[in-house]
Design a protein around this motif. Structure first.
Motif, PDB file in Angstrom:
ATOM      1  N   VAL A 172       2.890  -2.177   1.838  1.00 42.44           N
ATOM      2  CA  VAL A 172       2.447  -0.906   3.276  1.00 42.44           C
ATOM      3  C   VAL A 172       2.032  -0.094   3.161  1.00 42.44           C
ATOM      4  CG1 VAL A 172       2.864  -0.701   4.832  1.00 42.44           C
ATOM      5  CG2 VAL A 172       2.548  -3.380   4.416  1.00 42.44           C
ATOM      6  N   MET A 173       3.219   0.645   2.469  1.00 42.77           N
ATOM      7  CA  MET A 173       3.235   2.204   2.171  1.00 42.77           C
ATOM      8  C   MET A 173       2.661   2.475   0.840  1.00 42.77           C
ATOM      9  SD  MET A 173       5.133   3.713   4.147  1.00 42.77           S
ATOM     10  CE  MET A 173       5.331   5.029   3.509  1.00 42.77           C
ATOM     11  N   MET A 174       2.183   1.620  -0.243  1.00 41.48           N
ATOM     12  CA  MET A 174       1.563   1.722  -1.303  1.00 41.48           C
ATOM     13  C   MET A 174       0.061   1.592  -0.302  1.00 41.48           C
ATOM     14  SD  MET A 174       1.288   0.088  -4.706  1.00 41.48           S
ATOM     15  CE  MET A 174       0.994  -1.975  -4.033  1.00 41.48           C
ATOM     16  N   MET A 175      -0.533   1.204   0.624  1.00 37.63           N
ATOM     17  CA  MET A 175      -1.609   0.620   0.322  1.00 37.63           C
ATOM     18  C   MET A 175      -2.007   1.561   1.815  1.00 37.63           C
ATOM     19  SD  MET A 175      -2.231  -3.457   1.134  1.00 37.63           S
ATOM     20  CE  MET A 175      -3.216  -3.362   2.451  1.00 37.63           C
ATOM     21  N   LEU A 176      -0.949   2.572   2.265  1.00 30.12           N
ATOM     22  CA  LEU A 176      -1.234   3.209   3.530  1.00 30.12           C
ATOM     23  C   LEU A 176      -1.433   4.430   2.822  1.00 30.12           C
ATOM     24  CD1 LEU A 176       1.581   3.000   6.204  1.00 30.12           C
ATOM     25  CD2 LEU A 176      -0.875   2.311   6.306  1.00 30.12           C
ATOM     26  N   VAL A 177      -0.708   4.910   1.560  1.00 33.70           N
ATOM     27  CA  VAL A 177      -1.128   6.447   1.074  1.00 33.70           C
ATOM     28  C   VAL A 177      -2.694   5.906  -0.085  1.00 33.70           C
ATOM     29  CG1 VAL A 177      -0.521   7.930  -0.758  1.00 33.70           C
ATOM     30  CG2 VAL A 177       0.649   5.933   0.445  1.00 33.70           C
ATOM     31  N   GLY A 178      -2.734   4.765  -0.983  1.00 37.28           N
ATOM     32  CA  GLY A 178      -3.536   4.772  -1.637  1.00 37.28           C
ATOM     33  C   GLY A 178      -5.370   4.125  -0.987  1.00 37.28           C
ATOM     34  N   SER A 179      -5.350   4.086   0.536  1.00 40.01           N
ATOM     35  CA  SER A 179      -6.203   3.969   1.117  1.00 40.01           C
ATOM     36  C   SER A 179      -7.039   5.316   1.243  1.00 40.01           C
ATOM     37  CB  SER A 179      -6.354   3.108   2.694  1.00 40.01           C
ATOM     38  OG  SER A 179      -5.414   4.115   3.131  1.00 40.01           O
ATOM     39  N   TYR A 180      -6.218   6.366   1.184  1.00 46.45           N
ATOM     40  CA  TYR A 180      -7.177   7.609   1.267  1.00 46.45           C
ATOM     41  C   TYR A 180      -7.631   7.483  -0.058  1.00 46.45           C
ATOM     42  CZ  TYR A 180      -4.826   8.791   5.665  1.00 46.45           C
ATOM     43  OH  TYR A 180      -5.030   8.267   7.552  1.00 46.45           O
ATOM     44  N   ALA A 181      -6.661   7.372  -1.090  1.00 46.14           N
ATOM     45  CA  ALA A 181      -7.039   7.771  -2.936  1.00 46.14           C
ATOM     46  C   ALA A 181      -8.348   7.116  -2.857  1.00 46.14           C
ATOM     47  CB  ALA A 181      -6.735   7.388  -3.512  1.00 46.14           C
ATOM     48  N   GLU A 182      -9.073   5.757  -2.183  1.00 41.10           N
ATOM     49  CA  GLU A 182      -9.927   4.805  -2.706  1.00 41.10           C
ATOM     50  C   GLU A 182     -10.961   5.351  -2.175  1.00 41.10           C
ATOM     51  OE1 GLU A 182     -10.998   0.296  -2.875  1.00 41.10           O
ATOM     52  OE2 GLU A 182      -9.259   1.215  -1.389  1.00 41.10           O
ATOM     53  N   GLU A 183     -11.074   5.984  -1.363  1.00 38.93           N
ATOM     54  CA  GLU A 183     -12.375   6.993  -1.119  1.00 38.93           C
ATOM     55  C   GLU A 183     -12.579   7.905  -1.478  1.00 38.93           C
ATOM     56  OE1 GLU A 183     -13.713   9.284   2.733  1.00 38.93           O
ATOM     57  OE2 GLU A 183     -11.400   8.632   3.252  1.00 38.93           O
ATOM     58  N   HIS A 184     -11.360   8.741  -1.643  1.00 35.90           N
ATOM     59  CA  HIS A 184     -11.676   9.727  -3.139  1.00 35.90           C
ATOM     60  C   HIS A 184     -12.477   9.206  -4.333  1.00 35.90           C
ATOM     61  CE1 HIS A 184     -11.051  13.096  -0.714  1.00 35.90           C
ATOM     62  NE2 HIS A 184      -9.537  12.099   0.167  1.00 35.90           N
ATOM     63  N   MET A 185     -11.575   7.873  -4.834  1.00 33.91           N
ATOM     64  CA  MET A 185     -12.452   7.208  -5.267  1.00 33.91           C
ATOM     65  C   MET A 185     -13.900   7.483  -5.620  1.00 33.91           C
ATOM     66  SD  MET A 185     -10.326   7.165  -8.430  1.00 33.91           S
ATOM     67  CE  MET A 185      -9.129   6.657  -8.724  1.00 33.91           C
ATOM     68  N   GLN A 186     -14.193   6.825  -4.978  1.00 40.92           N
ATOM     69  CA  GLN A 186     -15.640   6.413  -4.745  1.00 40.92           C
ATOM     70  C   GLN A 186     -16.117   7.751  -4.768  1.00 40.92           C
ATOM     71  OE1 GLN A 186     -17.215   3.805  -4.346  1.00 40.92           O
ATOM     72  NE2 GLN A 186     -15.649   1.855  -4.053  1.00 40.92           N
ATOM     73  N   ARG A 187     -15.773   8.762  -3.833  1.00 42.12           N
ATOM     74  CA  ARG A 187     -16.353   9.905  -4.159  1.00 42.12           C
ATOM     75  C   ARG A 187     -16.905  10.451  -5.773  1.00 42.12           C
ATOM     76  NH1 ARG A 187     -14.241  12.516   0.637  1.00 42.12           N
ATOM     77  NH2 ARG A 187     -15.740  11.285   2.802  1.00 42.12           N
ATOM     78  N   GLN A 188     -15.602   9.940  -6.359  1.00 42.19           N
ATOM     79  CA  GLN A 188     -14.717  10.542  -7.888  1.00 42.19           C
ATOM     80  C   GLN A 188     -16.455   9.574  -8.606  1.00 42.19           C
ATOM     81  OE1 GLN A 188     -11.925   9.457  -9.932  1.00 42.19           O
ATOM     82  NE2 GLN A 188     -11.656  10.509 -11.454  1.00 42.19           N
TER      83      GLN A 188
END
Length: 577
Positions: A172-188
């Motif tokens: 759950v903690m991994m998904m909460l933090v990772g959700s922000y990273a996934e958006e930036h990964m798309q932009r990358q």
């Protein structure tokens, strides 16, 4: 999750390898559980039971054997994962390139070439950690904790419940933090695609940049896209490091909680040392798959971003409906009819062609004229089956073209474009592209008919001379004559000419005109006309305006009508000058 399923369906080879990697990972977990159970028993017997090493010799030998077995299984899992990923990348790259070819020029014209190249190269390479590690680890992160909990459950219910209660906190903690990273990964990924496309554009237009003195500006533009990619990457890495920190902290806290509870229970006599020690040994193994999932999540998100773009391309429907019919066995010039043909590009508000009807009599020469944007190129694309009409149809000798196999139909059509594309290779290879099985003598004969043989003989290695990418070492006229040689070699019954003599000097134009006259005999010819002499020699002239046929007739007939064609004559005379 939808991306995972779609990717597995697209790449059949990876399903077996992912399944094998999951199976081997689960087997390694079974061996690990056996190791920990054996180790806890040895420790309890030696340190608490007063035994010696001789009394547990067999158990120690078995423990060493299990350690070697676990190492062998993990090594085999890595081998299977890597080989599966390599095979999947190869299969997917081939499938992606094949689909782009089936989408044809109409699709590629709306895309940036560099972005497509990035997807087929860098994008597919990013799938390796995604396929080899992330996908198997997703399954193992659920199976292995359940295996450990199932083993602990009959031995100590309280410990099993504690493990199962604390386990969901980590993902759950991994998904909460990772959700922000996934958006930036798309932009990358978007920034990487733009950088690749911009760099390729600059290389292809390097002559223009030099001529207009824009090299410095373009260098700054490329540096800007590179800086954007750097900033996007650093943002992604910051989120990845934060995710790793949170994951490690939560895992350590969960293991510490289990250890504290076990220690209290051992002191109170609620659990034996051997059972408590076994649970303590298994606790890190319980959380380990979740930690590894977090470690591979960064690479998994990179692969997912690339996979979404790849799947978007693969799911783009081909503009041509593949028919199963076969054209007639004879190679004679067919009669071709355009019957109420209409075509609208995807996303366009207005049709490029509307209710186009005319015929190309067998063995005739038809000139197609019209202003820029009138639909001439679209009509040629439909004839070449780069796309199918959205209305009406094209009929060859009574058979709708869309009912024929597209590849076989194109074998019956030769094209000489206004700007031919030459590939990096020899002169021989570029001409032989029209008919790969042709002999060298046939290639040389086609070159003679096209009036290019003398020029080829002057090259350092003749027909084996390397002409460079996009024919960089040739003049425009020389490149066009090689394209004409291709048409001679193909010897197709239908010939499409996009004014192939427009880039030639007057003397060479006369030579090529005679060759084209010879080439046109006995063939159904469609000429996209830009010059008056081409129009005058045509058997009929078709005038397009706004995607519609407004006039059909001979040069004299159309001039006598004083209609739209008469207005083109002045322009065509200027092209002939």
């Amino acid at each position: 999750m939808a991306t995972n399923g779609e990717l597995l369906r697209e790449v059949g080879a990876i399903r077996v390898f992912v399944g094998a990697a999951i199976g081997l990972g689960f087997l390694a977990a079974l061996v690990t559980v056996a190791q920990m159970a054996l180790l806890s028993g040895i420790v309890a017997r030696v340190f608490l039971g007063g035994g010696d090493l001789a009394g547990v010799q067999n158990q120690l030998i078995l423990l060493v054997c299990l350690a070697f077995l676990r190492a062998a299984v993990l090594w085999l899992r890595e081998v299977v994962s890597q080989r599966g990923a390599e095979r999947a990348k190869s299969e997917l790259r081939e499938k992606l390139f094949s689909h782009v070819l089936s989408l044809g020029p109409a699709y590629c014209r709306d895309q940036r070439t560099g972005e497509l190249v990035t997807a087929t190269t860098e994008g597919i390479e990013k799938l390796e950690p995604y396929l080899a590690r992330y996908l198997p680890q997703m399954a193992l992160s659920a199976l292995v904790p359940l295996l450990v909990a199932a083993y602990v459950f009959p031995r100590d219910l309280s410990s099993a419940v504690l493990l199962l209660v604390t386990a969901p906190v980590i993902p759950v903690m991994m998904m909460l933090v990772g959700s922000y990273a996934e958006e930036h990964m798309q932009r990358q990924w978007g920034a990487l695609s733009r950088m690749g496309a911009h760099f390729l554009d600059a290389l292809q237009g390097i002559t223009t940049l030099k001529v207009f003195g824009r090299s410095a500006d373009e260098r700054e533009a490329v540096a800007g896209t590179s800086e954007e990619f750097r900033c996007r990457t650093l943002k992604v890495l910051r989120f990845a490091f934060l995710s790793g920190l949170v994951l490690e902290f939560m895992t350590a806290a969960a293991i510490a909680l289990v250890a504290v509870v076990l220690g209290v229970r051992v002191v109170n006599g609620a659990i034996s040392f051997e059972q408590a020690f076994l649970v303590l040994l298994l606790a890190p193994e319980f959380y380990k798959p979740l930690r590894e999932l977090g470690v591979h999540r960064h690479a998994g998100m990179e692969g997912k971003a690339a996979a979404e773009r790849i799947l978007e391309i693969l799911h783009t429907p081909a503009p041509v409906r593949e028919g199963r019919g076969r054209s007639r066995g004879d190679s004679g010039a067919p009669r071709i009819e355009f019957s109420g043909v209409g075509f609208t590009y995807p996303g366009a508000e207005h049709p490029a062609l509307s209710d186009v009807s005319f015929s190309l009599p067998a063995g005739s020469r038809t000139a197609l004229v019209g202003r820029s944007g009138s639909g001439k190129s679209t009509l040629v694309d439909l004839l070449l089956r780069f796309a199918d009409p959205t209305e009406g149809g094209i009929i060859a000798d009574g058979t709708p073209v869309e009912q024929l196999d597209a590849r076989e139909w194109r074998e019956r059509v030769a094209l000489v474009p206004q700007r031919p594309h030459l590939f990096s290779g020899s002169v021989l290879e570029n001409i032989r592209l029209a008919r790969p099985q042709a002999s060298r003598k046939e290639v040389e004969r086609a070159a003679e008919l096209a009036g290019v043989s003398e020029f080829i003989r002057r090259l350092p290695r003749g027909y084996d001379a390397w002409i460079g990418e996009r024919g960089a070492r040739l003049s425009g006229g020389e490149a066009q004559r090689l394209a004409i040689a291709r048409a001679f070699l193909k010897d197709a019954p239908v010939l499409v000419l996009d004014e192939p003599t427009s880039a030639l000097d007057p003397e060479t134009e006369q030579l090529i005109a005679r060759s084209l006259e010879l080439l046109s005999r006995g063939r159904t010819v469609l000429v996209v006309a830009h010059r008056l002499n081409t129009v005058r020699s045509a058997d009929q002239i078709v005038v397009l305006e706004g995607g519609r046929v407004v006039e059909v007739g001979t040069h004299r007939e159309l001039l006598a009508r004083a209609g739209p064609y008469a207005g083109f004559v002045g322009v065509l005379e200027g092209g002939a000058a």
